[in-house]
Design a protein around this motif. Structure first.
Motif, PDB file in Angstrom:
ATOM      1  N   LYS A 183       0.851  -1.433   0.110  1.00 11.54           N
ATOM      2  CA  LYS A 183       0.069  -0.135  -0.044  1.00 11.54           C
ATOM      3  C   LYS A 183       1.000   1.389  -0.025  1.00 11.54           C
ATOM      4  N   ASN A 184       2.124   1.102   0.100  1.00 13.13           N
ATOM      5  CA  ASN A 184       3.037   2.209  -0.103  1.00 13.13           C
ATOM      6  C   ASN A 184       3.015   2.693  -1.280  1.00 13.13           C
ATOM      7  N   LYS A 185       2.971   4.064  -1.221  1.00 12.08           N
ATOM      8  CA  LYS A 185       2.901   4.763  -2.768  1.00 12.08           C
ATOM      9  C   LYS A 185       4.273   4.487  -3.661  1.00 12.08           C
ATOM     10  N   TYR A 186       5.165   4.148  -2.865  1.00 13.35           N
ATOM     11  CA  TYR A 186       6.683   4.170  -3.946  1.00 13.35           C
ATOM     12  C   TYR A 186       6.823   2.649  -4.146  1.00 13.35           C
ATOM     13  N   TYR A 188       5.133   0.128  -5.812  1.00 10.69           N
ATOM     14  CA  TYR A 188       5.081  -0.094  -7.324  1.00 10.69           C
ATOM     15  C   TYR A 188       6.196   0.615  -8.034  1.00 10.69           C
TER      16      TYR A 188
END
Length: 428
Positions: A183-186, A188
Protein backbone atom coordinates in the motif's frame (compact mmCIF):
# COMPACT_ATOMS: atom_id res chain seq x y z
CA UNK A 1 25.00 -24.65 24.99
CA UNK A 2 26.17 -21.38 26.48
CA UNK A 3 23.71 -18.67 25.40
CA UNK A 4 26.41 -16.13 24.61
CA UNK A 5 28.23 -18.65 22.40
CA UNK A 6 25.02 -19.53 20.58
CA UNK A 7 24.24 -15.85 20.07
CA UNK A 8 27.72 -15.22 18.70
CA UNK A 9 27.50 -18.18 16.31
CA UNK A 10 24.04 -17.14 15.13
CA UNK A 11 25.24 -13.58 14.49
CA UNK A 12 28.36 -14.70 12.67
CA UNK A 13 26.43 -17.22 10.57
CA UNK A 14 23.81 -14.60 9.74
CA UNK A 15 26.40 -12.05 8.62
CA UNK A 16 28.03 -14.58 6.32
CA UNK A 17 24.65 -15.45 4.80
CA UNK A 18 23.79 -11.77 4.33
CA UNK A 19 27.01 -11.39 2.33
CA UNK A 20 26.51 -14.37 0.03
CA UNK A 21 24.71 -12.41 -2.75
CA UNK A 22 27.62 -9.95 -2.80
CA UNK A 23 30.19 -12.75 -2.56
CA UNK A 24 28.65 -14.34 -5.67
CA UNK A 25 29.83 -11.28 -7.60
CA UNK A 26 33.43 -12.21 -6.76
CA UNK A 27 33.30 -15.70 -8.29
CA UNK A 28 32.94 -19.15 -6.74
CA UNK A 29 35.47 -19.18 -3.88
CA UNK A 30 34.10 -16.71 -1.31
CA UNK A 31 30.41 -17.70 -1.46
CA UNK A 32 31.36 -21.37 -1.19
CA UNK A 33 33.57 -20.59 1.81
CA UNK A 34 30.77 -18.64 3.50
CA UNK A 35 28.30 -21.43 2.75
CA UNK A 36 30.60 -24.09 4.21
CA UNK A 37 31.13 -22.14 7.44
CA UNK A 38 27.38 -21.52 7.78
CA UNK A 39 26.73 -25.26 7.36
CA UNK A 40 29.32 -26.21 9.97
CA UNK A 41 27.85 -23.77 12.49
CA UNK A 42 24.36 -25.08 11.77
CA UNK A 43 25.44 -28.69 12.35
CA UNK A 44 27.30 -27.73 15.54
CA UNK A 45 24.31 -25.91 17.05
CA UNK A 46 21.86 -28.62 15.97
CA UNK A 47 23.92 -31.35 17.64
CA UNK A 48 24.61 -29.34 20.79
CA UNK A 49 20.98 -28.32 21.17
CA UNK A 50 19.67 -31.71 20.00
CA UNK A 51 17.41 -29.81 17.62
CA UNK A 52 16.89 -32.12 14.65
CA UNK A 53 13.51 -30.95 13.37
CA UNK A 54 15.16 -29.25 10.39
CA UNK A 55 16.37 -32.63 9.16
CA UNK A 56 12.97 -34.31 9.51
CA UNK A 57 11.17 -33.25 6.35
CA UNK A 58 10.52 -34.56 2.85
CA UNK A 59 12.95 -32.15 1.20
CA UNK A 60 15.96 -33.36 3.17
CA UNK A 61 15.00 -37.02 2.91
CA UNK A 62 14.72 -36.70 -0.87
CA UNK A 63 17.97 -34.74 -1.00
CA UNK A 64 19.73 -37.54 0.92
CA UNK A 65 18.38 -40.03 -1.60
CA UNK A 66 19.76 -37.90 -4.45
CA UNK A 67 23.19 -37.68 -2.81
CA UNK A 68 23.14 -41.45 -2.27
CA UNK A 69 22.47 -41.90 -6.01
CA UNK A 70 25.43 -39.63 -6.77
CA UNK A 71 27.68 -41.68 -4.49
CA UNK A 72 26.64 -45.00 -6.03
CA UNK A 73 27.14 -43.58 -9.50
CA UNK A 74 30.62 -42.33 -8.55
CA UNK A 75 31.62 -45.67 -7.06
CA UNK A 76 30.59 -47.46 -10.25
CA UNK A 77 32.44 -45.04 -12.54
CA UNK A 78 35.84 -45.42 -14.18
CA UNK A 79 37.21 -42.30 -12.40
CA UNK A 80 36.05 -43.07 -8.88
CA UNK A 81 38.23 -40.62 -6.93
CA UNK A 82 37.57 -37.68 -9.24
CA UNK A 83 33.84 -38.29 -9.26
CA UNK A 84 33.62 -38.91 -5.51
CA UNK A 85 35.04 -35.45 -4.82
CA UNK A 86 31.92 -34.07 -6.45
CA UNK A 87 29.43 -36.48 -4.84
CA UNK A 88 30.75 -36.23 -1.29
CA UNK A 89 30.89 -32.45 -1.22
CA UNK A 90 27.48 -31.96 -2.87
CA UNK A 91 25.94 -32.70 0.52
CA UNK A 92 26.72 -29.16 1.70
CA UNK A 93 24.15 -27.52 -0.57
CA UNK A 94 21.17 -29.27 1.00
CA UNK A 95 22.55 -28.44 4.45
CA UNK A 96 22.80 -24.81 3.41
CA UNK A 97 19.07 -24.70 2.63
CA UNK A 98 18.33 -26.08 6.10
CA UNK A 99 20.74 -23.58 7.64
CA UNK A 100 18.94 -20.66 5.98
CA UNK A 101 15.62 -21.95 7.32
CA UNK A 102 17.23 -22.34 10.77
CA UNK A 103 18.54 -18.76 10.72
CA UNK A 104 15.16 -17.36 9.69
CA UNK A 105 13.56 -18.96 12.74
CA UNK A 106 16.35 -18.30 15.25
CA UNK A 107 17.80 -14.94 14.25
CA UNK A 108 15.41 -12.03 14.81
CA UNK A 109 14.68 -9.99 11.66
CA UNK A 110 16.91 -12.25 9.55
CA UNK A 111 14.73 -11.90 6.44
CA UNK A 112 14.50 -8.13 6.89
CA UNK A 113 18.27 -7.61 7.10
CA UNK A 114 18.98 -10.16 4.37
CA UNK A 115 16.54 -8.29 2.10
CA UNK A 116 18.11 -4.89 2.78
CA UNK A 117 21.62 -6.11 2.00
CA UNK A 118 20.37 -8.11 -0.99
CA UNK A 119 18.59 -5.07 -2.47
CA UNK A 120 21.73 -2.96 -1.99
CA UNK A 121 23.90 -5.68 -3.56
CA UNK A 122 21.57 -6.17 -6.51
CA UNK A 123 21.42 -2.40 -7.07
CA UNK A 124 25.21 -2.17 -7.01
CA UNK A 125 25.41 -5.04 -9.51
CA UNK A 126 22.99 -3.19 -11.81
CA UNK A 127 24.95 0.04 -11.51
CA UNK A 128 28.21 -1.77 -12.19
CA UNK A 129 26.72 -3.48 -15.25
CA UNK A 130 25.69 -0.18 -16.81
CA UNK A 131 29.01 1.41 -15.83
CA UNK A 132 30.85 -1.51 -17.40
CA UNK A 133 28.81 -1.24 -20.60
CA UNK A 134 29.66 2.43 -21.10
CA UNK A 135 33.23 2.53 -19.75
CA UNK A 136 34.62 -0.95 -20.50
CA UNK A 137 35.48 -1.83 -16.90
CA UNK A 138 33.75 -2.52 -13.60
CA UNK A 139 33.61 0.09 -10.84
CA UNK A 140 36.48 -1.83 -9.22
CA UNK A 141 38.63 -1.52 -12.34
CA UNK A 142 38.26 -5.02 -13.80
CA UNK A 143 38.58 -4.49 -17.55
CA UNK A 144 36.29 -6.04 -20.15
CA UNK A 145 37.38 -5.67 -23.77
CA UNK A 146 34.09 -7.25 -24.91
CA UNK A 147 31.85 -4.87 -22.93
CA UNK A 148 29.84 -3.98 -26.03
CA UNK A 149 28.72 -7.61 -26.34
CA UNK A 150 29.24 -9.38 -22.98
CA UNK A 151 29.43 -8.19 -19.37
CA UNK A 152 31.26 -9.87 -16.49
CA UNK A 153 30.73 -10.06 -12.73
CA UNK A 154 31.67 -6.97 -10.76
CA UNK A 155 34.69 -8.56 -9.05
CA UNK A 156 35.45 -11.39 -11.46
CA UNK A 157 36.13 -11.68 -15.17
CA UNK A 158 33.55 -14.45 -15.71
CA UNK A 159 30.96 -13.33 -18.27
CA UNK A 160 27.93 -14.39 -16.21
CA UNK A 161 26.48 -11.14 -14.86
CA UNK A 162 23.27 -11.78 -16.79
CA UNK A 163 22.85 -15.20 -15.20
CA UNK A 164 23.42 -13.70 -11.75
CA UNK A 165 20.72 -11.07 -12.30
CA UNK A 166 18.18 -13.31 -14.03
CA UNK A 167 18.38 -16.23 -11.61
CA UNK A 168 18.35 -14.14 -8.42
CA UNK A 169 15.66 -11.73 -9.59
CA UNK A 170 12.66 -13.91 -8.51
CA UNK A 171 14.19 -14.31 -5.03
CA UNK A 172 14.67 -10.55 -4.80
CA UNK A 173 11.05 -10.01 -5.79
CA UNK A 174 9.90 -12.55 -3.18
CA UNK A 175 11.79 -10.81 -0.39
CA UNK A 176 10.56 -7.35 -1.37
CA UNK A 177 6.98 -8.66 -1.35
CA UNK A 178 7.55 -10.29 2.03
CA UNK A 179 9.04 -7.22 3.72
CA UNK A 180 7.36 -4.16 2.28
CA UNK A 181 3.80 -2.91 2.36
CA UNK A 182 2.15 -2.97 -1.07
CA UNK A 183 0.00 0.00 0.00
CA UNK A 184 3.05 2.24 0.14
CA UNK A 185 2.90 4.69 -2.77
CA UNK A 186 6.54 4.09 -3.65
CA UNK A 187 6.24 0.28 -3.61
CA UNK A 188 5.13 -0.27 -7.21
CA UNK A 189 7.32 2.54 -8.52
CA UNK A 190 10.43 0.95 -7.00
CA UNK A 191 9.58 -2.52 -8.27
CA UNK A 192 8.75 -1.16 -11.73
CA UNK A 193 12.08 0.68 -12.06
CA UNK A 194 13.94 -2.38 -10.76
CA UNK A 195 12.27 -4.64 -13.34
CA UNK A 196 12.99 -2.31 -16.27
CA UNK A 197 16.64 -1.82 -15.28
CA UNK A 198 17.11 -5.57 -14.85
CA UNK A 199 15.39 -6.47 -18.14
CA UNK A 200 17.50 -3.98 -20.08
CA UNK A 201 20.80 -4.91 -18.49
CA UNK A 202 20.24 -8.65 -18.94
CA UNK A 203 19.78 -7.96 -22.65
CA UNK A 204 22.95 -5.85 -22.65
CA UNK A 205 24.97 -8.65 -21.04
CA UNK A 206 24.64 -10.68 -24.24
CA UNK A 207 23.72 -13.84 -22.31
CA UNK A 208 20.95 -15.43 -24.30
CA UNK A 209 20.13 -17.98 -21.64
CA UNK A 210 19.74 -15.21 -19.05
CA UNK A 211 17.47 -13.34 -21.46
CA UNK A 212 15.35 -16.48 -21.85
CA UNK A 213 15.16 -16.84 -18.06
CA UNK A 214 13.96 -13.27 -17.65
CA UNK A 215 11.26 -13.93 -20.24
CA UNK A 216 10.18 -17.04 -18.32
CA UNK A 217 10.06 -14.99 -15.10
CA UNK A 218 7.87 -12.45 -16.88
CA UNK A 219 5.40 -15.14 -17.94
CA UNK A 220 5.46 -16.62 -14.45
CA UNK A 221 4.54 -13.29 -12.85
CA UNK A 222 1.81 -12.52 -15.39
CA UNK A 223 0.11 -15.91 -15.15
CA UNK A 224 0.47 -16.82 -11.49
CA UNK A 225 0.84 -13.72 -9.30
CA UNK A 226 -2.03 -11.69 -7.89
CA UNK A 227 -0.82 -8.15 -7.34
CA UNK A 228 2.01 -7.53 -9.82
CA UNK A 229 0.42 -8.82 -13.01
CA UNK A 230 -0.59 -5.44 -14.44
CA UNK A 231 2.68 -3.81 -13.41
CA UNK A 232 4.69 -6.56 -15.10
CA UNK A 233 2.74 -6.22 -18.35
CA UNK A 234 3.37 -2.45 -18.35
CA UNK A 235 7.07 -2.78 -17.52
CA UNK A 236 7.45 -5.51 -20.14
CA UNK A 237 6.38 -3.14 -22.91
CA UNK A 238 8.61 -0.38 -21.53
CA UNK A 239 11.54 -2.81 -21.35
CA UNK A 240 10.91 -3.95 -24.92
CA UNK A 241 11.01 -0.32 -26.07
CA UNK A 242 14.31 0.21 -24.27
CA UNK A 243 15.72 -3.02 -25.74
CA UNK A 244 14.75 -1.94 -29.25
CA UNK A 245 16.55 1.39 -28.73
CA UNK A 246 19.62 -0.46 -27.42
CA UNK A 247 19.59 -2.73 -30.47
CA UNK A 248 19.46 0.28 -32.80
CA UNK A 249 22.33 2.05 -31.02
CA UNK A 250 24.46 -1.10 -30.66
CA UNK A 251 23.84 -3.61 -33.50
CA UNK A 252 26.47 -6.00 -32.08
CA UNK A 253 24.19 -6.80 -29.14
CA UNK A 254 21.27 -7.47 -31.47
CA UNK A 255 23.52 -9.64 -33.60
CA UNK A 256 24.52 -11.80 -30.63
CA UNK A 257 21.14 -12.03 -28.90
CA UNK A 258 18.91 -12.41 -31.95
CA UNK A 259 20.68 -12.90 -35.29
CA UNK A 260 23.30 -15.31 -33.97
CA UNK A 261 20.66 -17.31 -32.12
CA UNK A 262 18.58 -17.77 -35.26
CA UNK A 263 21.68 -18.70 -37.26
CA UNK A 264 22.92 -21.25 -34.73
CA UNK A 265 19.63 -23.11 -34.27
CA UNK A 266 19.18 -23.22 -38.02
CA UNK A 267 16.14 -20.98 -38.42
CA UNK A 268 17.91 -19.03 -41.15
CA UNK A 269 19.74 -22.02 -42.64
CA UNK A 270 19.23 -25.59 -43.74
CA UNK A 271 20.84 -27.37 -40.75
CA UNK A 272 18.69 -27.54 -37.61
CA UNK A 273 20.45 -27.60 -34.22
CA UNK A 274 19.50 -27.52 -30.57
CA UNK A 275 20.63 -23.96 -29.70
CA UNK A 276 23.90 -24.19 -31.67
CA UNK A 277 26.09 -26.73 -33.51
CA UNK A 278 28.39 -26.87 -30.47
CA UNK A 279 25.53 -27.55 -28.05
CA UNK A 280 24.19 -30.15 -30.45
CA UNK A 281 27.52 -32.01 -30.34
CA UNK A 282 27.61 -31.87 -26.54
CA UNK A 283 24.11 -33.30 -26.31
CA UNK A 284 24.80 -36.08 -28.79
CA UNK A 285 28.02 -37.03 -27.04
CA UNK A 286 26.24 -37.11 -23.67
CA UNK A 287 23.49 -39.23 -25.21
CA UNK A 288 26.09 -41.73 -26.36
CA UNK A 289 27.40 -41.97 -22.78
CA UNK A 290 23.87 -42.55 -21.51
CA UNK A 291 23.33 -45.33 -24.04
CA UNK A 292 26.55 -47.03 -22.90
CA UNK A 293 25.74 -46.65 -19.17
CA UNK A 294 21.95 -46.21 -18.93
CA UNK A 295 21.43 -47.17 -15.27
CA UNK A 296 24.03 -45.19 -13.26
CA UNK A 297 25.78 -43.18 -15.96
CA UNK A 298 29.50 -42.47 -16.22
CA UNK A 299 29.69 -40.79 -12.79
CA UNK A 300 29.07 -37.22 -11.60
CA UNK A 301 31.32 -34.67 -13.31
CA UNK A 302 32.90 -37.32 -15.56
CA UNK A 303 31.59 -35.96 -18.87
CA UNK A 304 34.77 -33.89 -19.14
CA UNK A 305 36.91 -36.99 -18.73
CA UNK A 306 35.12 -39.12 -21.31
CA UNK A 307 33.90 -36.73 -24.02
CA UNK A 308 37.25 -37.22 -25.78
CA UNK A 309 36.79 -40.98 -26.09
CA UNK A 310 36.09 -42.19 -29.62
CA UNK A 311 33.02 -44.23 -28.70
CA UNK A 312 31.28 -41.08 -27.45
CA UNK A 313 32.55 -38.55 -29.97
CA UNK A 314 30.19 -37.32 -32.67
CA UNK A 315 32.75 -35.48 -34.82
CA UNK A 316 36.27 -36.23 -35.98
CA UNK A 317 37.84 -33.36 -34.05
CA UNK A 318 37.27 -34.12 -30.38
CA UNK A 319 37.82 -30.52 -29.26
CA UNK A 320 34.64 -29.57 -31.14
CA UNK A 321 32.54 -31.81 -28.92
CA UNK A 322 34.35 -31.73 -25.57
CA UNK A 323 33.69 -29.52 -22.56
CA UNK A 324 33.50 -29.71 -18.78
CA UNK A 325 29.77 -30.50 -19.04
CA UNK A 326 27.12 -30.92 -21.75
CA UNK A 327 25.41 -27.58 -20.97
CA UNK A 328 22.01 -28.99 -20.01
CA UNK A 329 21.08 -30.25 -16.55
CA UNK A 330 18.83 -33.10 -17.70
CA UNK A 331 21.23 -34.31 -20.37
CA UNK A 332 24.10 -34.09 -17.90
CA UNK A 333 22.19 -36.13 -15.32
CA UNK A 334 21.30 -38.74 -17.92
CA UNK A 335 24.93 -39.08 -19.01
CA UNK A 336 26.56 -38.90 -15.58
CA UNK A 337 23.99 -40.53 -13.26
CA UNK A 338 21.87 -42.56 -15.69
CA UNK A 339 18.14 -43.09 -15.57
CA UNK A 340 18.12 -43.27 -11.76
CA UNK A 341 19.59 -39.80 -11.29
CA UNK A 342 17.42 -38.42 -14.08
CA UNK A 343 14.26 -39.80 -12.46
CA UNK A 344 15.10 -37.99 -9.23
CA UNK A 345 15.06 -34.56 -10.83
CA UNK A 346 12.01 -35.45 -12.94
CA UNK A 347 10.11 -36.21 -9.73
CA UNK A 348 10.99 -32.74 -8.42
CA UNK A 349 9.92 -31.21 -11.74
CA UNK A 350 6.56 -33.01 -11.59
CA UNK A 351 6.04 -31.86 -7.99
CA UNK A 352 6.75 -28.27 -9.02
CA UNK A 353 4.37 -28.39 -11.97
CA UNK A 354 1.61 -29.89 -9.79
CA UNK A 355 2.04 -27.07 -7.25
CA UNK A 356 1.93 -24.45 -9.99
CA UNK A 357 -1.05 -26.05 -11.74
CA UNK A 358 -3.07 -26.30 -8.53
CA UNK A 359 -2.32 -22.67 -7.79
CA UNK A 360 -3.35 -21.70 -11.32
CA UNK A 361 -6.71 -23.43 -10.83
CA UNK A 362 -7.16 -21.68 -7.50
CA UNK A 363 -6.98 -18.31 -9.24
CA UNK A 364 -10.24 -19.17 -11.00
CA UNK A 365 -12.20 -21.03 -8.34
CA UNK A 366 -10.96 -18.97 -5.38
CA UNK A 367 -10.03 -22.12 -3.47
CA UNK A 368 -8.06 -22.07 -0.24
CA UNK A 369 -5.13 -23.79 -1.89
CA UNK A 370 -3.80 -20.63 -3.54
CA UNK A 371 -0.22 -19.70 -2.74
CA UNK A 372 0.92 -16.24 -1.70
CA UNK A 373 2.82 -14.02 -4.13
CA UNK A 374 5.86 -14.52 -1.90
CA UNK A 375 5.69 -18.27 -2.35
CA UNK A 376 4.99 -17.97 -6.08
CA UNK A 377 8.18 -15.95 -6.52
CA UNK A 378 10.13 -18.61 -4.63
CA UNK A 379 8.61 -21.29 -6.86
CA UNK A 380 9.69 -19.09 -9.77
CA UNK A 381 13.30 -19.58 -8.65
CA UNK A 382 12.83 -23.35 -8.82
CA UNK A 383 11.00 -23.04 -12.14
CA UNK A 384 14.10 -21.36 -13.64
CA UNK A 385 16.39 -23.94 -12.06
CA UNK A 386 14.39 -26.88 -13.42
CA UNK A 387 13.42 -25.46 -16.82
CA UNK A 388 14.55 -28.26 -19.16
CA UNK A 389 15.09 -26.51 -22.48
CA UNK A 390 17.64 -23.70 -22.11
CA UNK A 391 21.41 -24.33 -21.78
CA UNK A 392 22.70 -24.45 -18.20
CA UNK A 393 25.92 -24.35 -16.24
CA UNK A 394 27.52 -27.47 -14.81
CA UNK A 395 25.07 -29.04 -12.35
CA UNK A 396 27.96 -29.65 -9.95
CA UNK A 397 29.41 -26.14 -10.15
CA UNK A 398 29.46 -24.62 -6.66
CA UNK A 399 28.63 -21.04 -7.80
CA UNK A 400 25.42 -22.00 -9.56
CA UNK A 401 24.37 -24.44 -6.83
CA UNK A 402 24.48 -21.68 -4.23
CA UNK A 403 21.99 -19.77 -6.37
CA UNK A 404 19.90 -22.94 -6.78
CA UNK A 405 19.69 -23.79 -3.08
CA UNK A 406 19.53 -20.33 -1.45
CA UNK A 407 15.76 -19.85 -2.14
CA UNK A 408 14.99 -23.36 -0.83
CA UNK A 409 15.60 -22.27 2.76
CA UNK A 410 13.08 -19.44 2.45
CA UNK A 411 10.54 -21.78 0.87
CA UNK A 412 10.97 -24.39 3.60
CA UNK A 413 10.35 -21.71 6.19
CA UNK A 414 7.18 -20.60 4.37
CA UNK A 415 5.86 -24.17 4.46
CA UNK A 416 6.81 -25.29 7.96
CA UNK A 417 6.82 -22.11 10.02
CA UNK A 418 4.03 -21.88 12.59
CA UNK A 419 4.28 -18.12 12.74
CA UNK A 420 1.21 -16.31 11.44
CA UNK A 421 2.16 -14.27 8.39
CA UNK A 422 0.49 -11.41 6.55
CA UNK A 423 -2.00 -11.99 3.74
CA UNK A 424 0.74 -11.59 1.13
CA UNK A 425 2.81 -14.30 2.80
CA UNK A 426 0.17 -16.61 4.26
CA UNK A 427 0.97 -20.29 4.40
CA UNK A 428 -1.49 -22.65 2.75
Amino acid sequence: MNLSLKKYLLNFSSYLTYLIPFALLTGPFLPDLFLSVVCLIFIFISVKEKEFKYFQNNFFLFFLLFVFILLISSLSSASIYFSLKTSLTYFRFGLFSLAVWFLIENKKNFIKYFTIIFVITFTIALFDGYFQYFYGQSIFGISNINHNVRLNLMLNDKLILGGYLARLFPLLMALIIYNYDSKNKYYYFFIGILIILTDSLVYMTGERTALGLMFLTTLFIIFFMNKLRTLRILTFFISMTVIILISISNPSIKERNIDQTFDQIGIQGSEKNLFSPVHDRYYRGAWNMFMHFPILGVGPNNFRNLCGEKEYAVVERIDFACSTHPHNTYIQLAAETGIIGLLAILIILIYLYIKIFRHFLSLFNKSKYGLSDYQICLLGCFFLTLWPILPTQNLFNNWINIIYYLPVGFYLHSIYSKKKLTDDTKII
